[in-house]
Scaffold this motif. Structure first.
Motif, PDB file in Angstrom:
ATOM      1  N   ASP A 346      84.580  44.327   2.928  1.00  0.00           N
ATOM      2  CA  ASP A 346      84.253  43.951   4.308  1.00  0.00           C
ATOM      3  C   ASP A 346      82.835  44.412   4.629  1.00  0.00           C
ATOM      4  O   ASP A 346      82.374  45.431   4.122  1.00  0.00           O
ATOM      5  CB  ASP A 346      85.238  44.603   5.281  1.00  0.00           C
ATOM      6  CG  ASP A 346      86.622  43.950   5.216  1.00  0.00           C
ATOM      7  OD1 ASP A 346      86.779  42.961   4.483  1.00  0.00           O
ATOM      8  OD2 ASP A 346      87.542  44.450   5.900  1.00  0.00           O
ATOM      9  N   ASP A 348      81.578  45.809   7.104  1.00  0.00           N
ATOM     10  CA  ASP A 348      81.370  47.001   7.932  1.00  0.00           C
ATOM     11  C   ASP A 348      81.831  48.302   7.270  1.00  0.00           C
ATOM     12  O   ASP A 348      81.732  49.371   7.873  1.00  0.00           O
ATOM     13  CB  ASP A 348      82.099  46.830   9.274  1.00  0.00           C
ATOM     14  CG  ASP A 348      83.579  46.532   9.100  1.00  0.00           C
ATOM     15  OD1 ASP A 348      83.984  46.085   7.996  1.00  0.00           O
ATOM     16  OD2 ASP A 348      84.345  46.754  10.057  1.00  0.00           O
ATOM     17  N   ASN A 349      82.302  48.234   6.046  1.00  0.00           N
ATOM     18  CA  ASN A 349      82.807  49.441   5.385  1.00  0.00           C
ATOM     19  C   ASN A 349      81.717  50.185   4.630  1.00  0.00           C
ATOM     20  O   ASN A 349      80.569  49.753   4.579  1.00  0.00           O
ATOM     21  CB  ASN A 349      83.970  49.077   4.462  1.00  0.00           C
ATOM     22  CG  ASN A 349      85.196  48.658   5.253  1.00  0.00           C
ATOM     23  OD1 ASN A 349      85.311  48.969   6.449  1.00  0.00           O
ATOM     24  ND2 ASN A 349      86.102  47.949   4.609  1.00  0.00           N
ATOM     25  N   HIS A 460      86.917  53.020   5.185  1.00  0.00           N
ATOM     26  CA  HIS A 460      87.082  51.943   6.165  1.00  0.00           C
ATOM     27  C   HIS A 460      86.392  52.402   7.448  1.00  0.00           C
ATOM     28  O   HIS A 460      86.979  53.111   8.260  1.00  0.00           O
ATOM     29  CB  HIS A 460      88.574  51.679   6.414  1.00  0.00           C
ATOM     30  CG  HIS A 460      88.821  50.549   7.355  1.00  0.00           C
ATOM     31  ND1 HIS A 460      89.869  49.677   7.201  1.00  0.00           N
ATOM     32  CD2 HIS A 460      88.159  50.127   8.457  1.00  0.00           C
ATOM     33  CE1 HIS A 460      89.839  48.781   8.168  1.00  0.00           C
ATOM     34  NE2 HIS A 460      88.804  49.040   8.940  1.00  0.00           N
ATOM     35  N   THR A 461      85.153  52.043   7.585  1.00  0.00           N
ATOM     36  CA  THR A 461      84.403  52.450   8.778  1.00  0.00           C
ATOM     37  C   THR A 461      84.312  51.282   9.747  1.00  0.00           C
ATOM     38  O   THR A 461      84.482  50.121   9.356  1.00  0.00           O
ATOM     39  CB  THR A 461      82.985  52.913   8.378  1.00  0.00           C
ATOM     40  OG1 THR A 461      82.462  52.011   7.395  1.00  0.00           O
ATOM     41  CG2 THR A 461      83.029  54.306   7.800  1.00  0.00           C
ATOM     42  N   GLN A 462      84.025  51.597  10.987  1.00  0.00           N
ATOM     43  CA  GLN A 462      83.898  50.533  11.988  1.00  0.00           C
ATOM     44  C   GLN A 462      82.696  50.791  12.869  1.00  0.00           C
ATOM     45  O   GLN A 462      82.488  51.900  13.360  1.00  0.00           O
ATOM     46  CB  GLN A 462      85.167  50.468  12.839  1.00  0.00           C
ATOM     47  CG  GLN A 462      86.299  49.788  12.097  1.00  0.00           C
ATOM     48  CD  GLN A 462      87.580  49.753  12.889  1.00  0.00           C
ATOM     49  OE1 GLN A 462      87.928  50.715  13.569  1.00  0.00           O
ATOM     50  NE2 GLN A 462      88.294  48.647  12.807  1.00  0.00           N
TER      51      GLN A 462
HETATM   52 MN    MN Z   1      86.278  46.509   9.506  1.00  0.00          MN
END
Ligand code: MN
Ligand code: UGA
Length: 492
Positions: A346, A348-349, A460-462
């Motif tokens: 993803d 944003d990770n 898994h970062t946001q």
């Molecule tokens: Mn995400």
């Protein structure tokens, strides 16, 4: 002119000499002989000195003549004997060539017509980590070719100086350049190190129809080197070593943070060799700003689009984010890849690059822990007595594989063995659904990476969601750089 003056002087001198000899009364033969010897010596010295001065002045004069700009460009990668000879004979011209070459090139640049199109053959060897080789033929508009010439001019100047220092003036330069990202690729071929190739068929951001297959390719190139060999193009390049290729499938979508996320991820991926980045946007058409960003990063990529089906877009409930994108990526691999490993990254990770080196060799499916920014802290397979024995996650939800998207990778060969495997449009169950669709898959066949799942290498970062930027007030900021910057902002 100088030459005539010298000859004239010499003639007068000779005349004086002979007159002297003719009129001498032979009272002393030996003293006459001595005088004659002295005179000859003196005149010879004068002659040699005059000739030398003449040569230096003449060469200086020649070196002041500007070289035709054509010659400069042509010779930058040619070892023409006359070119070398001129430097051997004219040390002064070496000095002035440094100035003249760059001057005449810049004049040339100024005079070049905007509409002229130049064909340039480029090749890229991304030297960092011996990345995949990219070769392509690119049409450049004159502004781009001009900057190439500018680069060449600088190189010639530098190389010439170096040659001068060595006193062996072999000046040959092979020049390519940093390709402006707006270059239009007419033909390109990306060769991965394992010998596989893929040929993008079109250029991202240049497809007016916005079809779902819009491959493109990266082009960031700087190879300015001096070499003894004469060539303008290189033959096809065969990679030396060939770790299995990695196919990184990254769903993305239009939002204010998009370019920042892609930039960050892209530069992480740039540390990884033999990698193809499949950037797939949840949209009906590609965004030139995204293509521009990808071009600039310089990781081999394909930029495709795969919109979320309308039925899911319209729903007020949780949406299956990134699913159509990932399934599009799987289709691409089924059509274009035969080996290596695929990974859903993803945009944003956060990824430690060592996980990429570990996942390359997965035979079927590999798993590892994913750091979470939640109370649970991590989502991970549980390893007991060296074996996979369940999963640790904040939410199990009846899943067989309660893992995060960032916590597994699959071999391309295995994907081919499971032609129906795909990701379901089922929020929360995307990973589980996909891994199930890869069955039959025994737990023992799941490889445990990241030090037997004792390490965290992906997170898994946001990124905080941000409102779109308000429009720039051009009454106030018209005719400033903000007119350019404004066009770079991604708004929903
Ligand atoms: Mn995400
Ligand atoms: C989590 C999972 O990590 C995702 O893999 C999963 O798709 C998602 O939940 C879900 O179950 O819906 P999360 O961080 O919550 O991800 O979601 P996002 O990061 O917003 O989206 C995941 C990926 O899909 C991102 O790469 C994002 O760019 C992309 N995306 C998101 C779209 O392509 N379209 C969208 O409308 C939203």
């Amino acid at each position: 002119m100088c030459m005539y003056v010298c000859i004239y002087k010499l003639a007068i001198n000779m005349k004086t000499l002979y007159t002297g000899i003719g009129h001498s009364n032979s009272s002393s033969n030996s003293s006459n002989k001595m005088a004659l010897g002295k005179s000859i010596k003196m005149y010879l010295t004068i002659f040699i000195a005059t000739t030398c001065i003449y040569m230096v002045l003449y060469q200086y004069h020649m070196s002041r003549q500007p070289l035709a700009s054509n010659d400069v460009v042509k010779h930058q990668d040619k070892t023409s004997s006359s070119y070398i000879a001129s430097y051997w004979w004219a040390p002064m011209s070496l000095l002035s060539a440094v100035n003249n070459n760059s001057n005449s090139n810049s004049n040339n640049i100024m005079n070049s017509t905007i509409n002229k199109t130049t064909e340039t053959t480029l090749e890229q060897i991304q030297k960092d980590n011996g990345r995949s080789i990219i070769m392509q033929t690119v049409s450049l508009d004159s502004r781009q070719s001009t900057s190439a010439t500018a680069a060449a001019a600088t190189t010639i100047a530098t190389t010439t100086t170096a040659a001068l220092a060595k006193a062996a003036a072999v000046v040959t330069t092979t020049t390519t350049k940093t390709l402006a990202t707006t270059a239009t690729a007419t033909q390109s071929q990306i060769k991965l190190r394992n010998g596989q190739t893929y040929r993008p068929t079109n250029k991202a951001g240049h497809n007016p129809m916005g079809q779902s297959t819009i491959p493109s390719t990266t082009t960031t190139t700087t190879t300015i080197s001096s070499s003894r060999t004469t060539r303008t193009t290189r033959p096809k390049f065969l990679a030396i070593s060939d770790p299995p290729p990695l196919y990184i499938i990254t769903p993305t979508y239009r939002r204010p943070e998009q370019l920042a996320e892609l930039t960050r991820l892209g530069y992480t991926l740039k540390h990884v060799v033999n990698l193809l980045w499949l950037v797939i946007e949840d949209a009906n058409k590609t965004n030139p700003l995204v293509a521009h960003t990808l071009d600039r990063i310089g990781v081999p990529y394909e930029y495709l689009v795969a919109p979320m089906p309308e039925e899911y877009k319209a729903t007020k409930r949780a949406k299956p984010r990134g699913v159509s994108n990932r399934n599009r990526g799987l289709d691409y691999l089924r059509a274009n890849a035969s080996e290596g490993v695929l990974y859903f990254a993803d945009d944003d990770n956060t990824y430690d690059i060592s996980i990429f080196e570990q996942m390359r060799y997965i035979q079927k499916v590999g798993m590892w822990p994913v750091g979470l920014v939640t109370k649970t802290g991590v989502s991970s397979p549980i390893i007991r007595n060296g074996k996979l024995d369940g999963y640790y996650d904040g939410w199990i939800g009846g899943r067989k594989y309660p893992v995060d998207m960032a916590g597994f990778a699959v071999s391309v060969k295995f994907l081919h063995e499971r032609p129906h495997a795909k990701m379901p449009f089922k929020p929360g169950y995307e990973e589980d659904g996909f891994l199930r669709s890869l069955g039959p898959l025994a737990n023992a066949e799941i490889e445990l990476l990241a030090d037997q799942c004792r390490d965290i290498l992906t997170w898994h970062t946001q990124t905080k969601k941000n409102p779109p930027a308000s429009p720039v007030n051009f009454t106030r900021y018209g005719q400033t750089n903000l007119e350019f910057i404004e066009k770079l902002l991604v708004r929903p």
